[in-house]
Each structure stands twice: as C-alpha cells, then as structure tokens.
Design a protein around this motif. Structure first.
Motif, PDB file in Angstrom:
ATOM      1  N   ASP A 182       0.818  -1.209   0.000  1.00 37.81           N
ATOM      2  CA  ASP A 182       0.000   0.000   0.000  1.00 37.81           C
ATOM      3  C   ASP A 182       0.856   1.265   0.000  1.00 37.81           C
ATOM      4  N   ARG A 183       2.029   1.192   0.640  1.00 41.59           N
ATOM      5  CA  ARG A 183       2.940   2.340   0.605  1.00 41.59           C
ATOM      6  C   ARG A 183       3.436   2.577  -0.824  1.00 41.59           C
ATOM      7  N   ALA A 184       3.768   1.503  -1.519  1.00 39.53           N
ATOM      8  CA  ALA A 184       4.211   1.629  -2.908  1.00 39.53           C
ATOM      9  C   ALA A 184       3.092   2.155  -3.797  1.00 39.53           C
ATOM     10  N   ILE A 185       1.882   1.702  -3.566  1.00 37.22           N
ATOM     11  CA  ILE A 185       0.739   2.172  -4.361  1.00 37.22           C
ATOM     12  C   ILE A 185       0.560   3.675  -4.207  1.00 37.22           C
ATOM     13  N   LEU A 186       0.567   4.166  -2.975  1.00 29.85           N
ATOM     14  CA  LEU A 186       0.352   5.595  -2.735  1.00 29.85           C
ATOM     15  C   LEU A 186       1.477   6.442  -3.327  1.00 29.85           C
ATOM     16  N   LEU A 187       2.718   6.018  -3.104  1.00 31.60           N
ATOM     17  CA  LEU A 187       3.847   6.827  -3.568  1.00 31.60           C
ATOM     18  C   LEU A 187       3.999   6.784  -5.091  1.00 31.60           C
ATOM     19  N   ILE A 188       3.822   5.611  -5.688  1.00 35.11           N
ATOM     20  CA  ILE A 188       3.898   5.502  -7.149  1.00 35.11           C
ATOM     21  C   ILE A 188       2.729   6.251  -7.787  1.00 35.11           C
ATOM     22  N   GLY A 189       1.541   6.097  -7.226  1.00 32.92           N
ATOM     23  CA  GLY A 189       0.374   6.796  -7.756  1.00 32.92           C
ATOM     24  C   GLY A 189       0.522   8.293  -7.674  1.00 32.92           C
ATOM     25  N   TYR A 190       1.109   8.765  -6.569  1.00 36.49           N
ATOM     26  CA  TYR A 190       1.290  10.202  -6.368  1.00 36.49           C
ATOM     27  C   TYR A 190       2.386  10.754  -7.276  1.00 36.49           C
ATOM     28  N   GLY A 192       3.677   9.477  -9.914  1.00 37.29           N
ATOM     29  CA  GLY A 192       3.385   9.275 -11.327  1.00 37.29           C
ATOM     30  C   GLY A 192       2.167  10.036 -11.805  1.00 37.29           C
ATOM     31  N   GLY A 193       1.390  10.615 -10.853  1.00 40.41           N
ATOM     32  CA  GLY A 193       0.161  11.287 -11.236  1.00 40.41           C
ATOM     33  C   GLY A 193      -0.777  10.329 -11.946  1.00 40.41           C
ATOM     34  N   LEU A 194      -0.891   9.109 -11.415  1.00 37.95           N
ATOM     35  CA  LEU A 194      -1.600   8.040 -12.112  1.00 37.95           C
ATOM     36  C   LEU A 194      -3.071   7.967 -11.712  1.00 37.95           C
ATOM     37  N   ARG A 195      -3.869   7.502 -12.636  1.00 36.64           N
ATOM     38  CA  ARG A 195      -5.248   7.148 -12.329  1.00 36.64           C
ATOM     39  C   ARG A 195      -5.239   5.833 -11.570  1.00 36.64           C
ATOM     40  N   ARG A 196      -6.290   5.590 -10.804  1.00 41.49           N
ATOM     41  CA  ARG A 196      -6.329   4.348 -10.017  1.00 41.49           C
ATOM     42  C   ARG A 196      -6.313   3.114 -10.915  1.00 41.49           C
ATOM     43  N   SER A 197      -6.992   3.203 -12.073  1.00 42.25           N
ATOM     44  CA  SER A 197      -7.002   2.062 -12.993  1.00 42.25           C
ATOM     45  C   SER A 197      -5.610   1.808 -13.564  1.00 42.25           C
ATOM     46  N   GLU A 198      -4.832   2.877 -13.768  1.00 44.30           N
ATOM     47  CA  GLU A 198      -3.481   2.726 -14.297  1.00 44.30           C
ATOM     48  C   GLU A 198      -2.566   2.062 -13.280  1.00 44.30           C
ATOM     49  N   ILE A 199      -2.747   2.376 -12.011  1.00 44.18           N
ATOM     50  CA  ILE A 199      -1.902   1.801 -10.960  1.00 44.18           C
ATOM     51  C   ILE A 199      -2.045   0.285 -10.928  1.00 44.18           C
ATOM     52  N   VAL A 200      -3.286  -0.186 -10.875  1.00 44.27           N
ATOM     53  CA  VAL A 200      -3.503  -1.631 -10.691  1.00 44.27           C
ATOM     54  C   VAL A 200      -3.367  -2.415 -11.981  1.00 44.27           C
ATOM     55  N   SER A 201      -3.334  -1.743 -13.137  1.00 41.66           N
ATOM     56  CA  SER A 201      -3.239  -2.482 -14.408  1.00 41.66           C
ATOM     57  C   SER A 201      -1.798  -2.775 -14.808  1.00 41.66           C
ATOM     58  N   LEU A 224      10.565   3.700 -15.193  1.00 40.70           N
ATOM     59  CA  LEU A 224       9.897   4.146 -16.410  1.00 40.70           C
ATOM     60  C   LEU A 224       8.635   3.302 -16.585  1.00 40.70           C
ATOM     61  N   LEU A 225       7.492   3.959 -16.521  1.00 42.94           N
ATOM     62  CA  LEU A 225       6.213   3.285 -16.678  1.00 42.94           C
ATOM     63  C   LEU A 225       5.708   3.473 -18.096  1.00 42.94           C
ATOM     64  N   THR A 226       5.370   2.390 -18.749  1.00 38.59           N
ATOM     65  CA  THR A 226       4.752   2.442 -20.067  1.00 38.59           C
ATOM     66  C   THR A 226       3.288   2.080 -19.894  1.00 38.59           C
ATOM     67  N   ASP A 284      -9.152  -1.713  -8.809  1.00 38.48           N
ATOM     68  CA  ASP A 284      -8.906  -0.286  -8.647  1.00 38.48           C
ATOM     69  C   ASP A 284      -9.689   0.295  -7.471  1.00 38.48           C
ATOM     70  N   LYS A 285     -10.724  -0.417  -7.027  1.00 37.07           N
ATOM     71  CA  LYS A 285     -11.481   0.051  -5.871  1.00 37.07           C
ATOM     72  C   LYS A 285     -10.630   0.023  -4.605  1.00 37.07           C
ATOM     73  N   HIS A 286      -9.625  -0.852  -4.582  1.00 31.88           N
ATOM     74  CA  HIS A 286      -8.740  -0.901  -3.420  1.00 31.88           C
ATOM     75  C   HIS A 286      -7.996   0.417  -3.263  1.00 31.88           C
ATOM     76  N   VAL A 287      -7.612   1.040  -4.375  1.00 27.84           N
ATOM     77  CA  VAL A 287      -6.886   2.305  -4.305  1.00 27.84           C
ATOM     78  C   VAL A 287      -7.751   3.372  -3.643  1.00 27.84           C
ATOM     79  N   VAL A 288      -9.027   3.408  -3.993  1.00 26.54           N
ATOM     80  CA  VAL A 288      -9.943   4.380  -3.387  1.00 26.54           C
ATOM     81  C   VAL A 288     -10.091   4.120  -1.891  1.00 26.54           C
ATOM     82  N   ARG A 289     -10.304   2.857  -1.543  1.00 29.36           N
ATOM     83  CA  ARG A 289     -10.455   2.522  -0.119  1.00 29.36           C
ATOM     84  C   ARG A 289      -9.186   2.874   0.657  1.00 29.36           C
TER      85      ARG A 289
END
Length: 365
Positions: A182-190, A192-201, A224-226, A284-289
């Motif tokens: 969850d720490r990686a999700i928050l920091l990478i999402g932040y 990277g300026g990523l959408r929640r769907s982009e994070i989990v995909s 580098l995220l593609t 992606d709902k996990h990111v919101v929760r």
C-alpha cells in the motif's frame, strides 16, 4: 472508522416482446454479428467473438459497465411507460431525460453530469444496434439545455493530496507485506500522477498478462512506466527521491522483493494476515479505499466531519496532488499527466498563482 478491503426501480408488467428481447440482446453485449446471408461456421463464429471482444475493448471497462447499466435502466423505463426501445425516438429520449431530472414520487433526481453520461450511453447502444440517435434533435437539445440551466452546478472537485498529506498517509501504514504494497501504491500513484485504474493495471514486464495496462522498467535513475492510458500509450518517468523513506521507486522495489514478485501483475492481493502475496490482481477500488482510510488515519482535514472527508478524497486526489505540488513549468506537469491541453492540467491544480498574469494592469487600468 475502518474501510474494509474486501437506482430506483419500479415493478411493472413488460410492455411487448420488443423491449424484453432487446434487453436480452444487450446483456449479451452482442453489437457485432455475422451478415444475415452468411452461414455460420466454427471459424466465422470464432472471428465474430473476437470482433466483439475488440469492440468491447474500444471503451474502458468502467465505461462499458456504466453504459450497460444506462441501457438497462432506459429499457426498464420504456417498459413501464409502454414504449418500445427500437427504433430510437428523440421525443421519447427527451421525456426520459426530463423524468431523470424531475422524477415523480420518491425516486431521487440525478445530477446533470450523470444525465449527460446516460444520454451518451443510449447513443452508444443505439449505434451498436445499427441505429443513430440524433442528439442534436430539438426534443433532446432543448430539454437538456433546460436541465443544465435549472439544475446545473459548478463541478465538485476532489481534494488534492499535497506533499505533507502523502507523507502523513504512508506513515500510518504497518510494516507488514500489505503495508509495503500500500505504501508503494500511494507513492507511485502520487509521483506518477496516475489514475487508479493505471496503478492496478501495471505488470512487472511487457506482455506478462492478457489484461495488462502497461509495465515498469526499474533503473538506477528511477522507474519508467509504459502505460496504455485513456489517451493512448504514454511513458511516465518516476525519478528516485531524496530519501528512501519517501522514494516511490525504493518503495516499489521493497514491495517486489519481499512479495517475491518477478512476473505478472505489479500489485496483487495479500492473505488475510498480510504476510503472503496472492496471484490475483488488485481491483482499482482498493486504491480508493486505501486513500480514504489513510486520509482518516492521518487526520487530514480533521476540521471537517468524517463523512465529508470521505467524500472529498478519491483516486483523483493523487493526480490533483501532484499537479498542485510540483513547482515546475506547467508544460512538464501536462506531459507527465498525459493531458492534451494545458487547460485540463489547470483543472487539476488546486493551488496555483491564478493572478500571475494580470490583464487588468496590462490593459492600463
């Protein structure tokens, strides 16, 4: 409060076989079919199924779900009113929009943006069935314009998660495997300026899974995220931070190391005790929760009631936070977020100098 991992309807007899049959067709998602004069065969039927899959992939999964729900709701409304779904009738659609905005009885009115989305859903489904719904017809245009004028409100923007907020949020997470993820999700999402769907995909490598939305390459300089995003393929560079405690790339490496993930989805579920990584990709709902729970735990916007705080923050809060916190030239933020225009980027910037260019003084006043 703990957030766990883990439409008004009316009863009425069916009015005619046309509506019922068409709703059954839409539930199959059958917008692509063989020509009527062509006899089916194993090969052609397989190609038709493949074509349907590609047609479904033309729009995002969440959009497909929303459009399917819109069509189902409209079909139910038509049956209750004793109307047929086909062929499309602008007059009937205009009445439907009016009923959505000012329903009779206990059914709640829905927002203007949802009404517009439902209209798009109806037009899309009619198109899949070989019909065209004329959205410029006066029976639709004038009703929708009146709804916007009477019920329209300024868009409600989600609260941005700023630098101090994200640091406080990750500090609330435990040091077990789930906490590392969850720490990686928050920091990478932040970062990277990523959408929640982009994070989990994301996958670990290219072509690891059929449902992949991209992959990550980790180097000494960063990650580098593609991504296969809403606007097409794009690359997002996430550099290493100044400290391992807040570095998104370090957090990602730590998660992959201890979860022993070297193939497949980047972010997966964990066992109930939070100690074992499971094969299933996260929703992606996990990111919101996760965002809502850590916002509460970190005491962010504690001046507001808890329910209000839960409404204010969502997956978009990460993108808005980066856009608002990154003090660099706007064009770099625009490229990073994958926006086609600077105006869209500005919508994400909750904190910026709006009066840096003073046209009043420039005009001599």
């Amino acid at each position: 409060m703990t957030i766990e991992d883990g439409k008004p309807t009316s009863s009425h007899s069916d009015a005619g076989d046309t509506s019922r049959g068409d709703e059954r067709d839409q539930e199959k998602g059958d917008g692509i079919a063989l020509p009527s004069h062509v006899a089916g065969s194993g090969t052609l039927d397989r190609l038709a199924d493949t074509a349907r899959d590609y047609a479904k992939a033309a729009t995002a999964e969440n959009t497909n779900k929303a459009y399917a729900a819109d069509w189902k709701h409209f079909g139910r409304w038509c049956r209750i009113k004793g109307l047929d779904l086909l062929p499309p009738s602008p007059e009937m659609v205009g009445l439907y929009l009016a009923d959505l905005a000012a329903p009779v009885g206990k059914a709640p009115a829905i927002t203007v943006s949802t009404i517009e989305r439902r209209l798009s859903g109806l037009a899309w489904h009619y198109q899949q069935r070989g019909f065209t719904l004329d959205r410029k017809n006066r029976h639709i245009v004038t009703v929708l314009a009146g709804i916007k004028r009477k019920h329209g409100k300024p868009p409600v923007q989600k609260e941005a998660i700023l630098r101090d907020d994200i640091l406080a949020m990750v500090a609330t997470l435990p040091q077990d495997l789930r906490g590392l993820r969850d720490r990686a999700i928050l920091l990478i999402g932040y970062a990277g300026g990523l959408r929640r769907s982009e994070i989990v995909s994301l996958d670990v490598h290219k072509d690891d899974t059929p449902d992949s939305g991209g992959w990550v390459d980790i180097t000494d300089e960063g990650a580098l995220l593609t991504l296969n995003a809403k606007t097409g393929w794009r690359e997002v560079e996430i550099g290493r931070g100044s400290s391992n405690q807040t570095c998104p790339v370090h957090a990602l490496e730590k998660w992959l190391h201890f979860a022993r993930i070297d193939f497949g989805p980047l972010f997966v579920r964990t066992s109930r005790d939070g100690k074992t990584a499971l094969p299933a990709r996260l929703s992606d709902k996990h990111v919101v929760r996760l965002i809502k729970q850590t916002v509460l735990d970190a005491g962010i916007r504690s001046d507001l009631p808890e329910k209000r705080r839960l409404v204010l923050f969502s997956g978009h809060s990460l993108r808005a936070g980066l856009a608002s916190s990154a003090e660099i030239d706007e064009r770099y933020v625009q490229k990073h977020l994958g926006h086609a225009s600077a105006e869209m980027t500005r919508k994400y910037q909750r904190r910026r100098d709006r009066f840096r260019v003073n046209l009043t003084k420039a005009a001599g006043l």
